[in-house]
Design a protein around this motif. Structure first.
Motif, short mmCIF file in Angstrom:
data_model
loop_
_atom_site.label_atom_id
_atom_site.label_comp_id
_atom_site.label_asym_id
_atom_site.label_seq_id
_atom_site.Cartn_x
_atom_site.Cartn_y
_atom_site.Cartn_z
N PRO A 3 0.83 -1.21 0.00
CA PRO A 3 0.00 0.00 0.00
C PRO A 3 0.86 1.26 0.00
N GLU A 4 0.35 2.29 -0.65
CA GLU A 4 1.03 3.59 -0.66
C GLU A 4 0.65 4.33 0.62
N LEU A 5 1.64 4.71 1.39
CA LEU A 5 1.40 5.44 2.63
C LEU A 5 2.01 6.83 2.53
N ASP A 6 1.23 7.83 2.88
CA ASP A 6 1.79 9.17 2.91
C ASP A 6 2.30 9.45 4.33
N ALA A 7 2.85 10.65 4.52
CA ALA A 7 3.44 11.01 5.82
C ALA A 7 2.40 10.96 6.94
N GLN A 8 1.16 11.35 6.63
CA GLN A 8 0.09 11.35 7.65
C GLN A 8 -0.22 9.90 8.09
N ASP A 9 -0.33 9.00 7.11
CA ASP A 9 -0.58 7.60 7.43
C ASP A 9 0.53 7.04 8.31
N ARG A 10 1.76 7.35 7.96
CA ARG A 10 2.91 6.86 8.73
C ARG A 10 2.90 7.39 10.16
N ARG A 11 2.53 8.65 10.32
CA ARG A 11 2.45 9.22 11.68
C ARG A 11 1.34 8.55 12.47
N ILE A 12 0.21 8.32 11.83
CA ILE A 12 -0.91 7.65 12.50
C ILE A 12 -0.48 6.24 12.93
N LEU A 13 0.15 5.51 12.03
CA LEU A 13 0.60 4.16 12.36
C LEU A 13 1.64 4.17 13.47
N ALA A 14 2.55 5.12 13.44
CA ALA A 14 3.57 5.21 14.49
C ALA A 14 2.91 5.46 15.84
N GLU A 15 1.95 6.34 15.88
CA GLU A 15 1.25 6.64 17.15
C GLU A 15 0.46 5.43 17.62
N LEU A 16 -0.26 4.77 16.72
CA LEU A 16 -1.06 3.60 17.11
C LEU A 16 -0.18 2.44 17.57
N THR A 17 1.01 2.32 16.99
CA THR A 17 1.93 1.27 17.40
C THR A 17 2.38 1.50 18.84
#
Length: 154
Positions: A3-17
């Motif tokens: 999947p293509e992830l933008d910077a916002q998606d990556r920040r969301i995933l980092a926080e949820l992790t």
């Protein structure tokens, strides 16, 4: 397909992790979006299978499972039916934390947790060695966890 992830998606995933129980409002504040787009992005990440679930992560040490052993398993039969029988049986052993079919000198590598060496010995003798098509095992006792973590988005 990756999947293509933008910077916002990556920040969301980092926080949820780091904290999957973070309130949407706090998550939105941290990533610089409003609540609705954050909720939509999370739902999308779940729908495409990137987020596969949420769970409580228990402390094995607090549960008294301080002994970690890696067990190499060699099989007497590696045809698909035999592998499927082994796979189903290994999933039923609660002390097994991870199990991988591997290429190399053995067929499977298992990480299991136990209270102590006596408990491990019982698991090996009564559960692992009796699994379908197991011909040989070799064990490696862990002395110390140097790195042990959940995957973090980079």
């Amino acid at each position: 397909m990756k999947p293509e992830l933008d910077a916002q998606d990556r920040r969301i995933l980092a926080e949820l992790t780091e904290n999957a129980r973070i309130p949407i409002a706090e998550l939105a504040r941290r990533v610089g979006l409003s609540k609705t787009p954050v909720a939509q992005r999370i739902r999308h990440l779940e729908e495409i299978g990137l987020i596969t679930g949420y769970r409580a992560i228990l402390s094995p040490l607090k549960l008294g499972l301080t002994h970690v052993t890696y067990v190499e398993v060699s099989m007497s039969d590696t045809r698909e039916a035999a592998l499927q029988q082994f796979n189903a049986a290994i999933r039923a052993i609660p002390e097994v934390e991870e199990c991988y079919m591997i290429a190399g000198g053995c067929d499977y590598l298992i990480k299991l947790r136990s209270r102590d060496m006596a408990h491990f010995r019982r698991i090996l003798a009564e559960k692992i060695s009796t699994l379908p098509h197991v011909s040989n095992t070799s064990s490696h006792v862990s002395m110390e966890a140097v790195v042990e973590q959940n995957y973090h988005i980079g």
